[in-house]
Design a protein around this motif. Structure first.
Motif, PDB file in Angstrom:
ATOM      1  N   GLU A 408       0.569   7.411   6.528  1.00 17.35           N
ATOM      2  CA  GLU A 408       2.035   7.024   6.783  1.00 17.35           C
ATOM      3  C   GLU A 408       2.019   5.295   7.245  1.00 17.35           C
ATOM      4  OE1 GLU A 408       3.837   7.865  10.981  1.00 17.35           O
ATOM      5  OE2 GLU A 408       4.970   9.122   9.629  1.00 17.35           O
ATOM      6  N   PHE A 412       3.592   2.190   4.872  1.00 16.35           N
ATOM      7  CA  PHE A 412       4.843   1.468   5.666  1.00 16.35           C
ATOM      8  C   PHE A 412       4.849   0.122   4.851  1.00 16.35           C
ATOM      9  CE2 PHE A 412       6.165  -1.565   8.668  1.00 16.35           C
ATOM     10  CZ  PHE A 412       7.370  -0.889   9.071  1.00 16.35           C
ATOM     11  N   ARG A 413       5.961  -0.320   4.659  1.00 16.31           N
ATOM     12  CA  ARG A 413       6.209  -1.726   3.962  1.00 16.31           C
ATOM     13  C   ARG A 413       7.030  -2.543   4.899  1.00 16.31           C
ATOM     14  NH1 ARG A 413       9.544   0.786  -1.078  1.00 16.31           N
ATOM     15  NH2 ARG A 413      10.406   1.894   0.834  1.00 16.31           N
ATOM     16  N   GLY A 419       3.559  -2.136   0.536  1.00 15.71           N
ATOM     17  CA  GLY A 419       3.114  -1.373   1.569  1.00 15.71           C
ATOM     18  C   GLY A 419       1.770  -1.842   2.165  1.00 15.71           C
TER      19      GLY A 419
END
Length: 493
Positions: A408, A412-413, A419
């Motif tokens: 996760e 995440f970006r 990312g």
């Protein structure tokens, strides 16, 4: 040698003999020269001896082999430019029941072999396939928070829940390093290529590993080298004072620069493939450049300059905050401390300096957002640090598979487009390994170590698919009941 140093007494983790059955029952041709190619040959020979296969002479024709593992600099078997794979990438081709792995570097060939081991019979069966594999991140490292001398408060391994140190015992390096070699084998099989062998909190005894005790580090490096794992060392920023009798450790002082240059030269004389330094500075009592009115970029660049002639890297930890802060003082925001310290320095760090940032803004908490520092420093090489040792997630007395949480964070970006796994230059984990017979305190915690390696190779990988790999390797031939049961325990943890 202590009993738990004997490899035959140690759990094989995800590399039991039976995991090599598909390789060991076939005719295998290995082509190429070099230390890591020799490692590949050794793995093939052992598997064939165990399961009745045949290692072919190097001058045999590929058509006579079921598996070809080839190190080459030119084009080969459908790949026009094998050199584009670099030292760690490889090509895999399956056609007509034959599997071929092609690489231009020794590590690539070794990783290619372990790719075939993961595939098992599927490596040889099915329709034609042609694949290219390269690691997304060049630095995939485990940090061991191991003390050489047992610390009166933190013990042998700080935040360690798997027994004593794998490397150190009774104030010195272990006499028997067969288990360290076995550890390097496990790491290579999941793609990890670097290990830091001592605690980031460098105490007096451990400080001497840099100088008069470098021979012990060299012995450990020698055990890890056959599997392409480079050794790193945590060092004290105050080493010129503590070890060199200088009156200062000011990074802009010429005497200090000369001291680090000389010490680093001697390190590389002892460990030619030494990876570099890990530094915790101005953090929780550790000395750093703030004492001299200097920035962390100036501190990191001091060590980066000493390492640069040898291709080494300094991992400079961004875990900098006021550890004496009164929690009732709401004017100080610990969660943004690293951001405030380091973002103004973006672009000032040397090219061989990696700023090592914890994945969250606090301290490996069970749930916290992604650190705002990641994505905020486009001019700086960033290493993302996670924690495999279960300091906050059950201390390895409880099952807690961390793959989904890491995935996760890596997916995440920060800018809505790229990312974290693609923004990073390195992925680092605080190791969960000790001298425990099961490596990690209990067998299911091995899943975290394996998952870290595979996500470091490909941060976009599906963690559940990685867990399937681990189950299939650890328990070859496992039926649906066992596989579903392990998923039920680990997925729900």
């Amino acid at each position: 040698m202590a009993q738990n140093d004997r490899v035959e007494d140690i759990d094989p983790a995800w590399l039991p003999d039976t995991a090599f059955r598909a390789v060991g029952t076939r005719r295998v041709l290995v082509r190429g020269t070099g230390p890591l190619v020799d490692t590949v040959r050794g793995e093939v020979a052992a598997a064939c001896e165990r399961f009745g296969g045949t290692p072919l002479r190097e001058d045999a024709a590929p058509a006579d082999a079921d598996l070809v593992l080839e190190l080459t600099a030119g084009g080969a078997d459908g790949f026009d430019d094998v050199g584009a794979f670099g030292d760690e990438g490889f090509g895999y081709v399956r056609e007509g029941g034959r599997a071929t792995v092609t690489a231009s570097g020794g590590r690539g060939l070794l990783y290619g072999l372990f790719h075939v081991v993961r595939l098992g019979e599927a490596a040889f069966r099915g329709g034609p396939a042609r694949e290219e594999h390269r690691p997304a991140l060049s630095l995939r490292m485990l940090d061991h928070w191991d003390n050489v001398a047992v610390h009166p408060v933190m013990g042998q391994v700080e935040r360690g829940y798997a027994g004593g140190s794998l490397f150190w015992s009774d104030g010195r390096a272990r006499d028997g390093l067969d288990r360290v070699r076995a550890y390097g084998r496990l790491l290579a099989s999941c793609g990890i290529n670097a290990v830091c062998v001592n605690n980031v909190n460098v105490h007096e005894t451990e400080a001497h590993l840099l100088t008069d005790r470098i021979g012990e580090v060299a012995a450990i490096a020698g055990a890890l080298r056959p599997y392409g794992v480079r050794t790193h060392l945590s060092v004290s920023f105050a080493a010129p004072v503590v070890l060199g009798a200088l009156p200062t450790a000011d990074p802009l002082d010429a005497r200090v620069r000369d001291w680090w240059a000389g010490a680093t030269e001697r390190v590389y004389e002892a460990v030619p493939d030494f990876g570099g330094y890990v530094v915790k500075a101005d953090s929780e009592g550790q000395p750093g450049p703030f004492a001299y009115g200097r920035s962390h970029a100036e501190g990191a660049n001091l060590l980066a300059g000493a390492l640069a002639p040898y291709g080494g890297t300094v991992h400079w930890r961004a875990f900098v905050y006021d550890h004496r802060q009164d929690w009732r003082d709401r004017t100080t925001d610990r969660a943004r401390a690293a951001y405030d310290h380091f973002v103004p320095l973006d672009g000032e760090f040397a090219a061989n300096a990696v700023l090592q940032v914890k994945h969250g803004p606090m301290d490996f908490q069970v749930r916290e957002p992604v650190s705002p520092l990641i994505g905020a420093m486009p001019g700086t090489r960033i290493g993302v640090e996670v924690q495999a040792t279960q300091e906050y997630t059950g201390q390895q007395r409880h099952v807690c598979w961390l793959g989904p949480m890491w995935s996760e964070a890596l997916r995440f970006r920060p800018d809505g487009e790229v990312g974290v796994g693609r923004l990073a230059d390195a992925l680092v984990a605080v190791s969960n390994v000790g001298d425990d017979p099961f490596w990690t305190g209990h067998p299911l915690a091995q899943a975290n170590l394996y998952t870290f390696g595979r996500l470091a190779w490909d941060p976009a990988a599906d963690p559940r698919a990685v867990l399937d790999e681990w189950i299939a390797l650890t328990h070859p031939g496992a039926g649906h009941r066992l596989s579903d049961g392990l998923h039920a325990v680990l997925d729900g943890s």
